[in-house]
Design an enzyme around this catalytic site. Structure first.
Site, PDB file in Angstrom:
ATOM      1  N   ASN A 153     -14.872 -75.350  53.575  1.00 23.00           N
ATOM      2  CA  ASN A 153     -14.157 -76.337  53.802  1.00 23.00           C
ATOM      3  C   ASN A 153     -14.342 -76.846  55.260  1.00 23.00           C
ATOM      4  O   ASN A 153     -14.013 -77.918  55.898  1.00 23.00           O
ATOM      5  CB  ASN A 153     -12.580 -75.834  53.936  1.00 23.00           C
ATOM      6  CG  ASN A 153     -12.258 -74.463  54.504  1.00 23.00           C
ATOM      7  OD1 ASN A 153     -12.832 -73.574  54.053  1.00 23.00           O
ATOM      8  ND2 ASN A 153     -11.460 -74.405  55.435  1.00 23.00           N
ATOM      9  N   GLN A 181     -11.882 -77.513  47.777  1.00 16.80           N
ATOM     10  CA  GLN A 181     -12.782 -78.322  48.509  1.00 16.80           C
ATOM     11  C   GLN A 181     -13.624 -79.101  47.428  1.00 16.80           C
ATOM     12  O   GLN A 181     -13.983 -80.301  47.673  1.00 16.80           O
ATOM     13  CB  GLN A 181     -13.533 -78.138  49.599  1.00 16.80           C
ATOM     14  CG  GLN A 181     -12.627 -77.779  50.873  1.00 16.80           C
ATOM     15  CD  GLN A 181     -12.021 -78.819  51.606  1.00 16.80           C
ATOM     16  OE1 GLN A 181     -12.428 -80.001  51.234  1.00 16.80           O
ATOM     17  NE2 GLN A 181     -10.903 -78.572  52.061  1.00 16.80           N
ATOM     18  N   CYS A 327      -6.025 -74.772  60.104  1.00 11.34           N
ATOM     19  CA  CYS A 327      -5.201 -73.375  60.103  1.00 11.34           C
ATOM     20  C   CYS A 327      -5.693 -72.763  61.611  1.00 11.34           C
ATOM     21  O   CYS A 327      -4.989 -72.159  62.275  1.00 11.34           O
ATOM     22  CB  CYS A 327      -5.331 -72.467  58.924  1.00 11.34           C
ATOM     23  SG  CYS A 327      -5.376 -73.392  57.375  1.00 11.34           S
TER      24      CYS A 327
HETATM   25  C1  PLP Z   1      -6.891 -76.365  51.831  1.00  4.79           C
HETATM   26  C2  PLP Z   1      -7.326 -75.520  51.303  1.00  4.79           C
HETATM   27  C3  PLP Z   1      -6.715 -74.303  50.809  1.00  4.79           C
HETATM   28  C4  PLP Z   1      -5.266 -74.148  50.779  1.00  4.79           C
HETATM   29  O1  PLP Z   1      -4.685 -74.977  49.852  1.00  4.79           O
HETATM   30  P1  PLP Z   1      -3.128 -75.819  49.974  1.00  4.79           P
HETATM   31  O2  PLP Z   1      -2.996 -76.499  48.947  1.00  4.79           O
HETATM   32  O3  PLP Z   1      -3.041 -76.327  51.324  1.00  4.79           O
HETATM   33  O4  PLP Z   1      -2.159 -74.133  49.919  1.00  4.79           O
HETATM   34  C5  PLP Z   1      -7.393 -73.297  50.048  1.00  4.79           C
HETATM   35  N1  PLP Z   1      -8.727 -73.017  49.960  1.00  4.79           N
HETATM   36  C6  PLP Z   1      -9.429 -74.111  50.582  1.00  4.79           C
HETATM   37  C7  PLP Z   1     -11.005 -73.928  50.615  1.00  4.79           C
HETATM   38  C8  PLP Z   1      -8.874 -75.440  51.405  1.00  4.79           C
HETATM   39  O5  PLP Z   1      -9.760 -76.104  52.003  1.00  4.79           O
END
Ligand code: PLP
Length: 395
Positions: A153, A181, A327
């Site tokens: 990500n 992603q 985050c």
């Molecule tokens: C955004 C993301 C998550 C978390 O997904 P949510 O639906 O926001 O809980 C997990 N893994 C990756 C690689 C992400 O980009």
């Protein structure tokens, strides 16, 4: 005149498409029935969920009974890891993952370590790629699970998932991938790629927040994480998020219908931004793999400046970007991903992620690059580090 807003943080979240919202709307009001009830409006909703599950199953080349709706990517990741650890804990306690996973994986792994599981966190190379030989060497008699993300990500690197799947299968170890992603950005075939479990999320693909799914291959023994009613074939209790499910399926259908054309456009904008930044901003570097890269990801480090300062100045110019994962920003630690690819702390701190969307244009890209050039020049002119550097190189 109101200032134009340029959103370049599509990896953090995406807006719900209007077609998606339209598809969802009736399910808030007239079609409000609980899918578990037996009267007409409920039976219709049950059917709508069945159809949605088919659309999603089709998108990753599996059958609908392997798709389990969840509350999003984080829940899917938690479920896959915790429940597989529990179900296969008698066979062994060793789990393999990487240093560049999303926190939904890494923090779950830390939790499992406290519960007595033994974790191996694989290194990645300077482009963020997992080494397949190291992976194979890490597999032991007691290895029960490999969890490696499909695409990162922060830096957009796409891992060699098909090869990883082959290795997992050869050694008879379960293979989970966080595809949040990669989903709808890269073709995914869970059969061809030997994927046993896969996490995805609605709000990263122009669907609503709070909905996602976990694909679990038939025969994988994992139990429910949420106990209660018999929904999702007794594996994930709770009245279905009908609006979310309908919205997610609509988003998937739209994204799958135009995948090639859309990702082609995104790649062109991405490459344009990368080329200009590389050429026009000295002492900068692209992070992530050049070739095995998500179509919408640009991640750059700029020496002698702070990523946070760049973001604030971009924001004051109406540009939304990010310095790492949503985050981790807000904390002072540099991104664990940038450290894992070998960046020194001070360079990792000067990093910016731009993630483009399906409507981002070359002009938007040029606007952001022009602003970045100005901002970085301005910040460097205020930087004692840069001043020292220039002096040394002039003498
Ligand atoms: C955004 C993301 C998550 C978390 O997904 P949510 O639906 O926001 O809980 C997990 N893994 C990756 C690689 C992400 O980009």
């Amino acid at each position: 005149m109101s200032k134009k807003l340029i959103y370049m943080d599509y990896a953090a979240t995406t807006p719900v498409k209007s077609e998606v919202l339209q598809a969802m709307m009736p399910y808030f009001t007239e079609k409000f029935g609980n899918p578990s009830s037996i009267y007409g409006i409920s039976a219709e909703n049950k059917k709508a969920i069945t159809d949605a599950r088919e659309v999603i199953a089709h998108s990753i080349h599996t059958s609908p009974e392997n798709i389990y709706f969840t509350g999003g990517g984080s829940e899917s990741d938690n479920w896959a890891l915790k429940a597989a650890a529990e179900a296969y804990g008698t066979k062994g306690k060793h789990i393999i993952t990487t240093k560049i996973e999303h926190h939904a994986i890494l923090h779950t792994c830390e939790y499992l370590e406290k519960k007595g599981y033994d974790l191996t966190y694989l290194d990645v190379d300077e482009n963020g790629l997992v080494n397949l030989e190291e992976l194979e060497k890490a597999i032991r008699e007691d290895t029960i699970l490999i969890s490696i993300m499909f695409a990162n990500n922060e830096i957009g690197t796409i891992e060699p998932i098909e090869e990883i799947g082959k290795i997992a299968r050869k050694h008879n170890v379960l293979f989970h991938t966080d595809a949040v992603q990669a989903y709808t950005q890269v073709p995914i075939d869970v059969e061809k790629m030997n994927i046993d479990m896969l996490s995805a999320s609605g709000h990263k693909i122009y669907g609503p927040k709070g909905i996602g799914f976990l694909y679990i291959r038939k025969g994988v023994k994992i139990k429910s994480l949420i106990h209660g009613g018999a929904q999702e074939r007794r594996r994930r209790a709770g009245t279905e998020n009908v609006t979310g499910i309908i919205g997610m399926a609509k988003a998937v259908q739209l994204a799958m219908d135009n995948m090639e054309e859309r990702t082609g456009r995104e790649t062109a904008v991405r490459n344009h931004i990368i080329e200009r930044l590389s050429k026009e901003i000295p002492y900068s570097r692209l992070n992530g793999d050049k070739v095995h890269r998500l179509p919408n990801n640009v991640n750059f480090s700029f020496q002698f400046v702070e990523g946070e300062s760049i973001l604030i100045l971009l924001d004051s110019n109406g540009i939304c970007a990010s310095s790492g994962s949503a985050c981790t920003s807000g904390s002072l630690d540099p991104s664990h991903v940038l450290l894992a690819i070998g960046l020194p702390h001070e360079i990792a701190h000067g990093s910016v992620r731009l993630t483009i969307g399906d409507e981002t244009t070359i002009e938007d890209g040029d606007f952001v690059v022009d602003k970045l050039i100005e901002i970085i020049e301005r910040l460097r002119n205020m930087s004692p580090l840069y001043e020292d550097f220039v002096k040394k190189h002039q003498s």
